[in-house]
Design a protein around this motif. Structure first.
Motif, PDB file in Angstrom:
ATOM      1  N   ALA A 214       0.848  -1.181   0.000  1.00  0.00           N
ATOM      2  CA  ALA A 214       0.000   0.000   0.000  1.00  0.00           C
ATOM      3  C   ALA A 214       0.884   1.231   0.000  1.00  0.00           C
ATOM      4  CB  ALA A 214      -0.929   0.018   1.217  1.00  0.00           C
ATOM      5  N   VAL A 215       0.473   2.248  -0.769  1.00  0.00           N
ATOM      6  CA  VAL A 215       1.194   3.519  -0.826  1.00  0.00           C
ATOM      7  C   VAL A 215       0.400   4.565  -0.058  1.00  0.00           C
ATOM      8  CG1 VAL A 215       2.083   5.339  -2.328  1.00  0.00           C
ATOM      9  CG2 VAL A 215       2.258   2.944  -3.028  1.00  0.00           C
ATOM     10  N   LEU A 216       1.102   5.315   0.792  1.00  0.00           N
ATOM     11  CA  LEU A 216       0.495   6.376   1.580  1.00  0.00           C
ATOM     12  C   LEU A 216       1.010   7.721   1.072  1.00  0.00           C
ATOM     13  CD1 LEU A 216       0.403   3.770   3.370  1.00  0.00           C
ATOM     14  CD2 LEU A 216       0.632   5.251   5.363  1.00  0.00           C
ATOM     15  N   GLY A 217       0.123   8.690   0.920  1.00  0.00           N
ATOM     16  CA  GLY A 217       0.535  10.021   0.484  1.00  0.00           C
ATOM     17  C   GLY A 217      -0.671  10.870   0.148  1.00  0.00           C
ATOM     18  N   HIS A 235       4.308   9.309  -0.405  1.00  0.00           N
ATOM     19  CA  HIS A 235       5.134   9.582   0.765  1.00  0.00           C
ATOM     20  C   HIS A 235       5.868   8.338   1.273  1.00  0.00           C
ATOM     21  CE1 HIS A 235       5.912  12.365   4.225  1.00  0.00           C
ATOM     22  NE2 HIS A 235       6.236  11.206   4.782  1.00  0.00           N
ATOM     23  N   ALA A 236       5.139   7.257   1.437  1.00  0.00           N
ATOM     24  CA  ALA A 236       5.719   6.037   2.009  1.00  0.00           C
ATOM     25  C   ALA A 236       5.005   4.823   1.436  1.00  0.00           C
ATOM     26  CB  ALA A 236       5.619   6.041   3.531  1.00  0.00           C
ATOM     27  N   ARG A 237       5.713   3.719   1.446  1.00  0.00           N
ATOM     28  CA  ARG A 237       5.154   2.464   0.943  1.00  0.00           C
ATOM     29  C   ARG A 237       5.287   1.398   2.026  1.00  0.00           C
ATOM     30  NH1 ARG A 237       4.316  -0.011  -4.092  1.00  0.00           N
ATOM     31  NH2 ARG A 237       4.599  -2.278  -4.114  1.00  0.00           N
ATOM     32  N   ILE A 238       4.217   0.657   2.246  1.00  0.00           N
ATOM     33  CA  ILE A 238       4.243  -0.483   3.165  1.00  0.00           C
ATOM     34  C   ILE A 238       4.052  -1.741   2.338  1.00  0.00           C
ATOM     35  CG2 ILE A 238       3.212  -1.566   5.194  1.00  0.00           C
ATOM     36  CD1 ILE A 238       2.139   1.174   5.991  1.00  0.00           C
ATOM     37  N   SER A 241       6.898  -8.382   2.852  1.00  0.00           N
ATOM     38  CA  SER A 241       8.085  -8.939   2.225  1.00  0.00           C
ATOM     39  C   SER A 241       8.638 -10.047   3.111  1.00  0.00           C
ATOM     40  CB  SER A 241       9.146  -7.848   2.012  1.00  0.00           C
ATOM     41  OG  SER A 241      10.322  -8.365   1.435  1.00  0.00           O
ATOM     42  N   PHE A 242       8.570 -11.286   2.639  1.00  0.00           N
ATOM     43  CA  PHE A 242       9.075 -12.438   3.375  1.00  0.00           C
ATOM     44  C   PHE A 242       8.536 -12.475   4.805  1.00  0.00           C
ATOM     45  CE2 PHE A 242      12.352 -11.411   0.172  1.00  0.00           C
ATOM     46  CZ  PHE A 242      12.174 -12.527  -0.618  1.00  0.00           C
ATOM     47  N   ASN A 243       7.196 -12.345   4.896  1.00  0.00           N
ATOM     48  CA  ASN A 243       6.446 -12.467   6.157  1.00  0.00           C
ATOM     49  C   ASN A 243       6.646 -11.302   7.110  1.00  0.00           C
ATOM     50  OD1 ASN A 243       5.271 -15.030   5.526  1.00  0.00           O
ATOM     51  ND2 ASN A 243       7.224 -15.991   6.010  1.00  0.00           N
ATOM     52  N   LYS A 244       7.195 -10.182   6.635  1.00  0.00           N
ATOM     53  CA  LYS A 244       7.363  -8.997   7.473  1.00  0.00           C
ATOM     54  C   LYS A 244       6.727  -7.805   6.779  1.00  0.00           C
ATOM     55  CE  LYS A 244      11.731 -10.603   9.442  1.00  0.00           C
ATOM     56  NZ  LYS A 244      11.679 -11.930   8.824  1.00  0.00           N
ATOM     57  N   PHE A 245       6.123  -6.920   7.573  1.00  0.00           N
ATOM     58  CA  PHE A 245       5.532  -5.705   7.032  1.00  0.00           C
ATOM     59  C   PHE A 245       6.561  -4.573   7.152  1.00  0.00           C
ATOM     60  CE2 PHE A 245       1.856  -8.255   8.240  1.00  0.00           C
ATOM     61  CZ  PHE A 245       1.135  -8.226   7.050  1.00  0.00           C
ATOM     62  N   ILE A 246       7.065  -4.121   6.002  1.00  0.00           N
ATOM     63  CA  ILE A 246       8.131  -3.130   5.948  1.00  0.00           C
ATOM     64  C   ILE A 246       7.544  -1.808   5.492  1.00  0.00           C
ATOM     65  CG2 ILE A 246      10.422  -2.608   5.043  1.00  0.00           C
ATOM     66  CD1 ILE A 246      10.369  -5.290   6.426  1.00  0.00           C
ATOM     67  N   ILE A 247       7.826  -0.722   6.216  1.00  0.00           N
ATOM     68  CA  ILE A 247       7.467   0.610   5.749  1.00  0.00           C
ATOM     69  C   ILE A 247       8.731   1.312   5.284  1.00  0.00           C
ATOM     70  CG2 ILE A 247       7.547   1.576   8.108  1.00  0.00           C
ATOM     71  CD1 ILE A 247       5.359   3.577   7.128  1.00  0.00           C
ATOM     72  N   VAL A 248       8.670   1.889   4.082  1.00  0.00           N
ATOM     73  CA  VAL A 248       9.813   2.564   3.462  1.00  0.00           C
ATOM     74  C   VAL A 248       9.433   4.007   3.191  1.00  0.00           C
ATOM     75  CG1 VAL A 248      11.506   2.500   1.599  1.00  0.00           C
ATOM     76  CG2 VAL A 248      10.404   0.378   2.342  1.00  0.00           C
ATOM     77  N   LEU A 267      12.047   8.149  10.229  1.00  0.00           N
ATOM     78  CA  LEU A 267      12.615   7.565   9.024  1.00  0.00           C
ATOM     79  C   LEU A 267      12.853   8.648   7.982  1.00  0.00           C
ATOM     80  CD1 LEU A 267      10.304   4.431   8.533  1.00  0.00           C
ATOM     81  CD2 LEU A 267      12.498   4.528   9.736  1.00  0.00           C
ATOM     82  N   SER A 268      14.019   8.636   7.365  1.00  0.00           N
ATOM     83  CA  SER A 268      14.332   9.541   6.261  1.00  0.00           C
ATOM     84  C   SER A 268      14.974   8.705   5.162  1.00  0.00           C
ATOM     85  CB  SER A 268      15.273  10.661   6.711  1.00  0.00           C
ATOM     86  OG  SER A 268      15.605  11.504   5.620  1.00  0.00           O
ATOM     87  N   HIS A 269      14.153   8.304   4.178  1.00  0.00           N
ATOM     88  CA  HIS A 269      14.595   7.401   3.106  1.00  0.00           C
ATOM     89  C   HIS A 269      15.176   6.125   3.706  1.00  0.00           C
ATOM     90  CE1 HIS A 269      13.846  10.320  -0.095  1.00  0.00           C
ATOM     91  NE2 HIS A 269      14.267  11.217   0.773  1.00  0.00           N
ATOM     92  N   GLU A 270      14.533   5.636   4.755  1.00  0.00           N
ATOM     93  CA  GLU A 270      14.927   4.421   5.454  1.00  0.00           C
ATOM     94  C   GLU A 270      13.714   3.503   5.554  1.00  0.00           C
ATOM     95  OE1 GLU A 270      18.104   5.768   8.767  1.00  0.00           O
ATOM     96  OE2 GLU A 270      16.200   6.872   8.820  1.00  0.00           O
ATOM     97  N   GLN A 271      13.929   2.324   6.125  1.00  0.00           N
ATOM     98  CA  GLN A 271      12.833   1.383   6.299  1.00  0.00           C
ATOM     99  C   GLN A 271      12.898   0.760   7.684  1.00  0.00           C
ATOM    100  OE1 GLN A 271      13.639  -1.447   3.156  1.00  0.00           O
ATOM    101  NE2 GLN A 271      14.669  -2.850   4.561  1.00  0.00           N
ATOM    102  N   ILE A 272      11.749   0.260   8.132  1.00  0.00           N
ATOM    103  CA  ILE A 272      11.673  -0.411   9.423  1.00  0.00           C
ATOM    104  C   ILE A 272      10.535  -1.411   9.368  1.00  0.00           C
ATOM    105  CG2 ILE A 272      10.058   1.209  10.501  1.00  0.00           C
ATOM    106  CD1 ILE A 272      11.647   0.958  13.093  1.00  0.00           C
TER     107      ILE A 272
END
Length: 299
Positions: A214-217, A235-238, A241-248, A267-272
């Motif tokens: 999903a894309v948020l913005g 703005h951000a993408r969730i 990916s391999f059973n984990k929810f990553i926000i970038v 986060l600034s152009h990072e992921q978690i």
């Protein structure tokens, strides 16, 4: 950009077992430090054994090796290093490793294809302190390394009509019972829902195996359209990916994650990795009391 090409490689996934419980127990910052230390140990051993790091996905690494022998030796070195160096200090840290061998598509520093998917599946059924691989990889091992593997199960992989043989790798000198059986409490339950719910005002959306991103913005084409001048158009993408929810974060103003324990991660152009529950602010720090928040919960 490089033109895509096909190459035969060993694909290895290694991740930290029980990291979600670690975040819940210690809080985000202490847990992140322990996870980072553990990942650094894994990457160091990977490099020693001719591995190439493709990406880090939260608490997991994806890497390639020229052949299964190098992958197996790297996997054993990772397990032994974690056991010896104890990157978590008093907090026990365990990893699990899965690898497969076959043709992969290489493009722009990433790898794609069936071999990658099977390697990820093998890693997902592996328990803490275990290394598992496939018959395709085991068949390519020299005799001394092949003798360190034994078939332990047959597993069904998505897209495959027949079940595949899965092999356990002995990495400890005495092959202790904990290696043979693993630590089941660190394996994800097979019936886990693995779904992320997002809510913003009257909008809701779910991420799962059927809807993986999903894309948020503030752009009208986004999955969640955020009515804030601080938000970028995309703005951000969730993504799952391999059973984990990553926000970038892809924005100009940054993304702020507040977890249920109150800790905030900018986060600034990072992921978690998103875990448990919390809220997301696009472009505004929580100290500014933003009104436009996206709530999330992982189920």
């Amino acid at each position: 950009m490089t033109a895509p090409h096909t190459e035969k490689l060993a694909i290895l996934f290694a991740d930290i077992s029980g990291s979600t419980a670690l975040y819940d127990k210690l809080g985000n910052e202490p847990a992140r430090r322990l996870v980072a230390g553990c990942l650094a140990t894994m990457v160091k051993e990977m490099a020693v054994h001719r591995g190439t790091l493709i990406k880090t996905i939260g608490d997991e690494i994806l890497c390639t090796f020229p052949n299964p022998a190098a992958a197996l030796e790297a996997a054993c070195a990772m397990q032994n290093a974690i056991e010896k160096e104890r990157p978590g200090g008093e907090q026990p840290m365990y990893i699990r490793v899965g690898f497969h061998y076959g043709e992969v598509i290489c493009e722009d520093g990433d790898v794609y294809g069936d071999t990658v998917n099977i390697a990820a599946r093998v890693a997902s059924i592996t328990r803490a302190r275990q290394i598992m691989t496939t018959r395709a990889a085991a068949n390519e091992l020299p005799d001394d390394l092949r003798n360190r593997t034994r078939q332990v199960m047959r597993a069904e992989f998505r897209g495959k009509q027949e079940a595949s043989d899965v092999f356990l790798v002995s990495w400890e000198r005495d092959d202790t019972m904990s290696t043979r059986i693993g630590l089941p409490r660190f394996r994800k339950p097979s019936d886990a829902r693995n779904e992320l719910m997002l809510r913003y005002h009257g909008q809701t959306t779910a991420l799962n195996e059927q809807h993986r991103s999903a894309v948020l913005g503030r752009g009208e084409a986004c999955d969640l359209v955020i009515n804030s001048s601080f938000a970028s158009r995309q703005h951000a993408r969730i993504e799952l990916s391999f059973n984990k929810f990553i926000i970038v974060d892809h924005s100009a103003n940054g993304t702020y994650i507040r977890f249920s324990d109150g800790q905030v991660i900018p986060l600034s152009h990072e992921q978690i990795v998103l875990h448990k529950s919390g809220s997301i602010s696009l472009g505004e720090p929580f100290s500014d009391n933003p009104a436009e928040l996206v709530e999330f919960i992982v189920q």
